[in-house]
Design a protein around this motif. Structure first.
Motif, short mmCIF file in Angstrom:
data_model
loop_
_atom_site.label_atom_id
_atom_site.label_comp_id
_atom_site.label_asym_id
_atom_site.label_seq_id
_atom_site.Cartn_x
_atom_site.Cartn_y
_atom_site.Cartn_z
N ARG A 1 -6.09 -1.19 0.14
CA ARG A 1 -6.71 0.13 0.04
C ARG A 1 -7.75 0.36 1.13
O ARG A 1 -7.99 1.50 1.52
CB ARG A 1 -7.36 0.30 -1.34
CG ARG A 1 -6.34 0.49 -2.42
CD ARG A 1 -7.01 0.75 -3.75
NE ARG A 1 -5.99 0.96 -4.77
CZ ARG A 1 -6.08 0.48 -5.99
NH1 ARG A 1 -7.12 -0.23 -6.37
NH2 ARG A 1 -5.12 0.71 -6.85
N ARG A 2 -8.39 -0.71 1.58
CA ARG A 2 -9.37 -0.56 2.67
C ARG A 2 -8.67 -0.19 3.98
O ARG A 2 -9.26 0.46 4.83
CB ARG A 2 -10.17 -1.84 2.84
CG ARG A 2 -11.22 -2.03 1.76
CD ARG A 2 -12.21 -3.12 2.12
NE ARG A 2 -11.63 -4.44 2.11
CZ ARG A 2 -11.59 -5.26 1.07
NH1 ARG A 2 -12.09 -4.86 -0.08
NH2 ARG A 2 -11.06 -6.44 1.16
N ILE A 3 -7.42 -0.61 4.12
CA ILE A 3 -6.67 -0.35 5.35
C ILE A 3 -5.86 0.94 5.24
O ILE A 3 -5.80 1.72 6.19
CB ILE A 3 -5.73 -1.54 5.67
CG1 ILE A 3 -6.56 -2.80 5.91
CG2 ILE A 3 -4.85 -1.24 6.86
CD1 ILE A 3 -5.74 -4.07 5.95
N VAL A 4 -5.23 1.16 4.10
CA VAL A 4 -4.34 2.32 3.92
C VAL A 4 -4.93 3.24 2.85
O VAL A 4 -4.85 2.93 1.66
CB VAL A 4 -2.92 1.86 3.49
CG1 VAL A 4 -2.01 3.04 3.31
CG2 VAL A 4 -2.36 0.86 4.46
N PRO A 5 -5.49 4.37 3.27
CA PRO A 5 -6.04 5.30 2.28
C PRO A 5 -4.90 6.02 1.53
O PRO A 5 -3.75 6.01 1.99
CB PRO A 5 -6.83 6.29 3.14
CG PRO A 5 -6.16 6.26 4.46
CD PRO A 5 -5.65 4.85 4.63
N PRO A 6 -5.21 6.62 0.38
CA PRO A 6 -4.18 7.37 -0.34
C PRO A 6 -3.59 8.47 0.54
O PRO A 6 -4.31 9.13 1.29
CB PRO A 6 -4.95 7.98 -1.52
CG PRO A 6 -6.15 7.11 -1.70
CD PRO A 6 -6.49 6.60 -0.33
N LEU A 7 -2.31 8.64 0.45
CA LEU A 7 -1.61 9.66 1.23
C LEU A 7 -1.32 10.86 0.33
O LEU A 7 -0.50 10.75 -0.59
CB LEU A 7 -0.31 9.10 1.81
CG LEU A 7 -0.44 7.87 2.69
CD1 LEU A 7 0.92 7.30 3.03
CD2 LEU A 7 -1.19 8.23 3.96
N GLY A 8 -1.99 11.97 0.59
CA GLY A 8 -1.79 13.15 -0.25
C GLY A 8 -2.17 12.91 -1.69
O GLY A 8 -1.55 13.46 -2.59
N GLY A 9 -3.16 12.06 -1.93
CA GLY A 9 -3.59 11.75 -3.29
C GLY A 9 -2.76 10.69 -3.98
O GLY A 9 -3.01 10.35 -5.13
N ILE A 10 -1.78 10.14 -3.29
CA ILE A 10 -0.92 9.10 -3.87
C ILE A 10 -1.31 7.74 -3.31
O ILE A 10 -1.34 7.55 -2.10
CB ILE A 10 0.57 9.39 -3.58
CG1 ILE A 10 0.97 10.72 -4.22
CG2 ILE A 10 1.45 8.26 -4.10
CD1 ILE A 10 2.35 11.18 -3.87
N ASP A 11 -1.62 6.81 -4.21
CA ASP A 11 -2.01 5.47 -3.82
C ASP A 11 -0.76 4.66 -3.51
O ASP A 11 0.04 4.35 -4.39
CB ASP A 11 -2.80 4.81 -4.96
CG ASP A 11 -3.30 3.43 -4.63
OD1 ASP A 11 -3.21 3.02 -3.45
OD2 ASP A 11 -3.80 2.76 -5.55
N MET A 12 -0.59 4.33 -2.24
CA MET A 12 0.58 3.58 -1.80
C MET A 12 0.36 2.06 -1.85
O MET A 12 1.28 1.31 -1.57
CB MET A 12 0.96 4.00 -0.38
CG MET A 12 1.33 5.47 -0.24
SD MET A 12 2.70 5.95 -1.28
CE MET A 12 4.03 5.10 -0.48
N SER A 13 -0.84 1.62 -2.21
CA SER A 13 -1.15 0.19 -2.16
C SER A 13 -0.25 -0.66 -3.06
O SER A 13 0.14 -1.76 -2.65
CB SER A 13 -2.62 -0.07 -2.45
OG SER A 13 -2.99 0.38 -3.72
N PRO A 14 0.15 -0.22 -4.27
CA PRO A 14 1.06 -1.07 -5.05
C PRO A 14 2.41 -1.28 -4.36
O PRO A 14 2.94 -2.40 -4.37
CB PRO A 14 1.23 -0.31 -6.37
CG PRO A 14 0.00 0.52 -6.48
CD PRO A 14 -0.34 0.91 -5.08
N LEU A 15 2.94 -0.24 -3.75
CA LEU A 15 4.22 -0.37 -3.04
C LEU A 15 4.08 -1.32 -1.85
O LEU A 15 4.92 -2.20 -1.65
CB LEU A 15 4.71 1.00 -2.58
CG LEU A 15 6.00 1.00 -1.76
CD1 LEU A 15 7.15 0.45 -2.59
CD2 LEU A 15 6.31 2.40 -1.27
#
Length: 86
Positions: free
Chosen positions: A52-66
């Motif tokens: 999450r520190r590297i990849v912020p949510p994209l359009g309000g969707i948290d991509m970190s689990p994927l």
């Protein structure tokens, strides 16, 4: 039980925990699930927070689990390949 089996089981458990966390995030109002959610968060936070520190949510969707699932799969594959070579 071989080390390969242990690695595979751990990877599967992490996958399952990430999926459960995603589903529980949709069920925030269910009080009975809060202890489970706290446990799953404690297990998955060390994996998700650095992403999450590297990849912020994209359009309000948290991509970190994927992203975490892809990384876990890659690490599992790498470790199993290395172990198979020995």
């Amino acid at each position: 039980m071989s080390i390969s089996s242990v690695i595979s089981i751990l990877a599967e458990l992490l996958f399952l925990a990430l999926i459960i966390r995603a589903v529980l995030s949709w069920l925030t109002g269910v009080v009975a699930l809060q202890p489970i959610a706290r446990f799953i968060n404690r297990v998955t936070d060390p994996i998700l927070e650095p992403i999450r520190r590297i990849v912020p949510p994209l359009g309000g969707i948290d991509m970190s689990p994927l992203i975490a699932m892809i990384v876990i799969w890659l690490v599992e594959s790498l470790l199993l390949t290395v172990l198979a070579g020995h």
